[in-house]
Scaffold this motif. Structure first.
Motif, PDB file in Angstrom:
ATOM      1  N   CYS A   1       0.831  -1.202   0.000  1.00 48.91           N
ATOM      2  CA  CYS A   1       0.000   0.000   0.000  1.00 48.91           C
ATOM      3  C   CYS A   1       0.870   1.259   0.000  1.00 48.91           C
ATOM      4  O   CYS A   1       0.377   2.356  -0.253  1.00 48.91           O
ATOM      5  CB  CYS A   1      -0.903   0.013   1.237  1.00 48.91           C
ATOM      6  N   HIS A   2       2.152   1.099   0.318  1.00 45.09           N
ATOM      7  CA  HIS A   2       3.056   2.243   0.421  1.00 45.09           C
ATOM      8  C   HIS A   2       3.700   2.567  -0.925  1.00 45.09           C
ATOM      9  O   HIS A   2       4.770   3.175  -0.984  1.00 45.09           O
ATOM     10  CB  HIS A   2       4.132   1.970   1.464  1.00 45.09           C
TER      11      HIS A   2
ATOM     12  N   ASN B   1       4.739   6.565   6.046  1.00 49.29           N
ATOM     13  CA  ASN B   1       3.339   6.484   6.469  1.00 49.29           C
ATOM     14  C   ASN B   1       2.371   6.754   5.317  1.00 49.29           C
ATOM     15  O   ASN B   1       1.176   6.520   5.451  1.00 49.29           O
ATOM     16  CB  ASN B   1       3.065   7.484   7.602  1.00 49.29           C
TER      17      ASN B   1
ATOM     18  N   ASP C   1      -3.882   5.939  -2.627  1.00 48.56           N
ATOM     19  CA  ASP C   1      -5.340   5.981  -2.739  1.00 48.56           C
ATOM     20  C   ASP C   1      -5.667   5.957  -4.238  1.00 48.56           C
ATOM     21  O   ASP C   1      -5.442   6.932  -4.953  1.00 48.56           O
ATOM     22  CB  ASP C   1      -5.907   7.236  -2.073  1.00 48.56           C
TER      23      ASP C   1
ATOM     24  N   GLU D   1      -1.496   9.384   0.097  1.00 49.11           N
ATOM     25  CA  GLU D   1      -2.035  10.175   1.192  1.00 49.11           C
ATOM     26  C   GLU D   1      -1.743   9.453   2.509  1.00 49.11           C
ATOM     27  O   GLU D   1      -1.241   8.331   2.539  1.00 49.11           O
ATOM     28  CB  GLU D   1      -3.553  10.369   1.014  1.00 49.11           C
ATOM     29  N   THR D   2      -2.073  10.120   3.638  1.00 47.54           N
ATOM     30  CA  THR D   2      -1.901   9.487   4.944  1.00 47.54           C
ATOM     31  C   THR D   2      -2.973   8.439   5.199  1.00 47.54           C
ATOM     32  O   THR D   2      -2.794   7.535   6.018  1.00 47.54           O
ATOM     33  CB  THR D   2      -1.950  10.540   6.061  1.00 47.54           C
ATOM     34  N   GLN D   3      -4.103   8.555   4.501  1.00 49.65           N
ATOM     35  CA  GLN D   3      -5.177   7.568   4.585  1.00 49.65           C
ATOM     36  C   GLN D   3      -5.635   7.217   3.180  1.00 49.65           C
ATOM     37  O   GLN D   3      -5.529   8.033   2.261  1.00 49.65           O
ATOM     38  CB  GLN D   3      -6.359   8.099   5.410  1.00 49.65           C
ATOM     39  N   SER D   4      -6.135   5.964   3.036  1.00 46.68           N
ATOM     40  CA  SER D   4      -6.561   5.526   1.723  1.00 46.68           C
ATOM     41  C   SER D   4      -7.907   4.809   1.806  1.00 46.68           C
ATOM     42  O   SER D   4      -8.167   4.059   2.757  1.00 46.68           O
ATOM     43  CB  SER D   4      -5.522   4.555   1.101  1.00 46.68           C
ATOM     44  N   LYS D   5      -8.749   5.058   0.816  1.00 54.52           N
ATOM     45  CA  LYS D   5     -10.051   4.396   0.748  1.00 54.52           C
ATOM     46  C   LYS D   5      -9.970   3.088  -0.049  1.00 54.52           C
ATOM     47  O   LYS D   5     -10.923   2.318  -0.041  1.00 54.52           O
ATOM     48  CB  LYS D   5     -11.064   5.321   0.066  1.00 54.52           C
TER      49      LYS D   5
ATOM     50  N   ASN E   1      -5.573  -1.188   2.297  1.00 55.23           N
ATOM     51  CA  ASN E   1      -5.382  -1.352   3.743  1.00 55.23           C
ATOM     52  C   ASN E   1      -4.014  -2.000   3.993  1.00 55.23           C
ATOM     53  O   ASN E   1      -3.796  -3.163   3.607  1.00 55.23           O
ATOM     54  CB  ASN E   1      -6.494  -2.231   4.318  1.00 55.23           C
TER      55      ASN E   1
END
Length: 253
Positions: free
Chosen positions: A208-209, A230, A234, A241-245, A248
């Motif tokens: 994911c990174h 971190n 996405d 980004e720092t979070q991804s939809k 995981n």
């Protein structure tokens, strides 16, 4: 008095006879010992000769293995060049060459495994030669011939399969013409092969990174950041980004 002297003279003569007998026996033993030492010297020379032959065979097999690995690398590189030449002939293809790539990887891995097996076999033969010189020369010759035959057959089969596959790909492209049949990659779906995939950035199947970039059917892995570990990809907005939809990180732990 004369009787005692006569008896002593007889004992002396008996003693001299025994001494001569023992002397003759010692001479015979010395001759036998000399023959035994000569035989041992000849055995040592034979053993040394067998060890020299074994070392030469080991060197020959090592060179053969290196040549085969070099040929495999050159074959793989030539296949890539042929693929680029075919790509110049048509922009799209309706024939998958994943089978050829997988076959190349499997064959290369098999060659590496065979090289390790050969090295282990040669080491066992070398140790066996140092402990026993009985029929060692014939065993090494047989093992060397079997190894050479096995590797030659493997390379023949590999080159034949590559030739047949490439001929099929070329005939398919020339005979069927160029057809734009690109795959539709949905958002969030990971990509591990860019064959028939539109150029662009996509979700990686390995992490994911990072993400992958497809360009002219070739895949290029990318990292989100060399310093910030971190960040995650996405795929819905096509950036890190720092979070991804869509990805995981716990799925890869």
């Amino acid at each position: 008095m004369l009787t005692f002297l006569a008896n002593d003279q007889g004992k002396i003569e008996d003693l001299n006879a025994k001494i001569q007998t023992q002397t003759s026996s010692l001479k015979g033993n010395n001759n036998s010992l000399g023959i035994l030492l000569e035989n041992q010297r000849e055995e040592v020379e034979k053993t040394s000769e067998v060890i020299n032959i074994t070392e030469m065979n080991l060197l020959t097999n090592s060179n053969l293995t290196a040549n085969i690995l070099s040929l495999s690398y050159k074959t793989k590189r030539s296949f890539k060049e042929i693929g680029e030449m075919i790509e110049a002939m048509s922009n799209r293809t309706n024939t998958s060459i994943n089978k050829v790539g997988n076959m190349m990887e499997a064959s290369f891995s098999q060659l590496q495994s065979s090289s390790e097996d050969i090295a282990n076999t040669m080491e066992v033969l070398s140790n066996h030669t140092k402990t026993s010189n009985s029929d060692v020369k014939e065993v090494i010759k047989e093992q060397s011939n079997q190894t050479k035959t096995y590797l030659e057959d493997m390379m023949k089969d590999l080159l034949k399969d590559l030739k047949d596959e490439l001929v099929a790909v070329i005939e398919s492209r020339i005979g069927g013409g160029c057809v734009n049949n690109s795959l539709n990659v949905t958002t969030g779906a990971c990509v591990d092969s860019c064959l028939r995939v539109e150029d662009g950035d996509y979700q990686s199947c390995d992490t994911c990174h990072g993400y992958v970039t497809c360009s002219h059917n070739y895949i290029f892995p990318r990292n989100c950041s060399e310093t910030n570990h971190n960040l995650i990809w996405d795929d819905s907005i096509k950036r890190c980004e720092t979070q991804s939809k869509t990805c995981n990180p716990s799925d890869f732990t």
